[in-house]
Design an enzyme around this catalytic site. Sequence first.
Site, short mmCIF file in Angstrom:
data_model
loop_
_atom_site.label_atom_id
_atom_site.label_comp_id
_atom_site.label_asym_id
_atom_site.label_seq_id
_atom_site.Cartn_x
_atom_site.Cartn_y
_atom_site.Cartn_z
N LYS A 102 -2.13 -1.67 -3.92
CA LYS A 102 -3.00 -0.50 -3.89
C LYS A 102 -2.18 0.77 -3.95
CE LYS A 102 -6.17 1.68 -0.77
NZ LYS A 102 -6.62 1.78 0.58
N LYS A 125 0.85 -1.18 0.00
CA LYS A 125 0.00 0.00 0.00
C LYS A 125 0.89 1.23 0.00
CE LYS A 125 -3.78 2.24 2.42
NZ LYS A 125 -4.77 2.14 3.49
N GLU A 128 7.28 -6.88 1.57
CA GLU A 128 6.01 -6.75 2.31
C GLU A 128 5.11 -7.97 2.07
OE1 GLU A 128 4.90 -4.66 4.46
OE2 GLU A 128 5.91 -2.74 4.24
C1 PBG Z 1 -7.41 3.02 5.21
C2 PBG Z 1 -7.81 2.98 3.78
C3 PBG Z 1 -7.68 3.98 2.82
C4 PBG Z 1 -8.23 3.48 1.63
C5 PBG Z 1 -8.69 2.20 1.90
N1 PBG Z 1 -8.41 1.90 3.24
C6 PBG Z 1 -7.19 5.36 2.93
C7 PBG Z 1 -5.84 5.67 3.37
O1 PBG Z 1 -4.96 4.82 3.52
O2 PBG Z 1 -5.62 6.85 3.58
C8 PBG Z 1 -8.29 4.21 0.33
C9 PBG Z 1 -9.25 3.67 -0.68
C10 PBG Z 1 -9.52 4.58 -1.81
O3 PBG Z 1 -8.88 5.63 -2.00
O4 PBG Z 1 -10.43 4.25 -2.59
N2 PBG Z 1 -8.43 2.55 6.05
#
Ligand code: PBG
Length: 329
Positions: free
Chosen positions: A252, A199, A237
């Site tokens: 992501k 992420k 990771e």
């Molecule tokens: C954190 C989380 C985020 C997203 C999914 N889970 C936001 C972040 O890390 O700031 C982002 C998903 C999206 O942008 O569609 N709980």
Amino acid sequence: MSAQFPVARPRRLRRAPALRRMVAETRLAPADLVLPMFVKEGIAEPQPVASMPGVFQHTRDSLRKAAHEAAEAGVGGIILFGVPAVKDGAGSAADDPDGIVQRALRDLAADLGDAIVIMSDLCLDEYTDHGHCGLLTAAGEIDNDATLERYASIAVAQAEAGAAVVGPSGMMDGQVAAIRTALDGAGHSDVAILSYSVKYASAYYGPFRDAAECAPQFGDRSTHQQDPANAGESLREVFLDLDEGADMVMVKPAGAYLDIVRRVRDAVDVPVAAYQVSGEYAMIEAAAEKGWIDRERTIMESLMSIRRAGADITLTYWATEAAVLLASS
Ligand code: PBG
């Protein structure tokens, strides 16, 4: 004479739709898609998310209806995010059995059973008043190991409410092991973990922070989310999470990180998911609204590209619409 013309003619297989369909290397299917959904406590009507046209913060009732539509369309799964009415430093609503996500999970499990995979995002940022993904030290830094205890408790609350899969998204070190141990200890060894292993600290999450009302009140997430400059550490990771017991891994965002999706797909033998995030959604919707691109074609091309890069599962806010389009094409 024919020899002076090209011998190989790839165009032969592109001549007609049926031919192109037959030789297509990549296919999209509704079952590969997962719909992220937001449920908010204390609202009487669904609230549109301004930066994500077509996406809503749902009431418990409108959530049930939209989840039912997704299941009808053949969408593979949904992943639930909660927006509680009250937030505090510890994110207490996250593991409250009567918290909004737990209530909504019980509704969905009762309505839909096994018709669609019910997943829940597992993090603290939607529940903390400071908007960070973990507990803070007195100095305002995220306390990794204290946060793990919170994640363990949230995992059990979500499993008890009916989540078949939990998706830890907070990027704390050791989170998968902590959650696996807690789930097993509470008799939930059958609940799977879809880890947001890779992420990035991404600007593409902007619109989501409106939808989930979780923008950090100070600082950012770069001390725990990955640096967009780095590719190699993604595998590190992923392997750590697999060692800790992840059943599936996620990359992501998706669109700007297709190289990473491919690397991960080639390196592991578990299902790989990719999350087409809020900013990817918002960009296409905004350009289409201006009439600058063909909305449906761009949506389907973006989803095809993610699948071609190697994702087995794609999280997308267009899941239901794309499933309906696929059924009619
Ligand atoms: C954190 C989380 C985020 C997203 C999914 N889970 C936001 C972040 O890390 O700031 C982002 C998903 C999206 O942008 O569609 N709980």
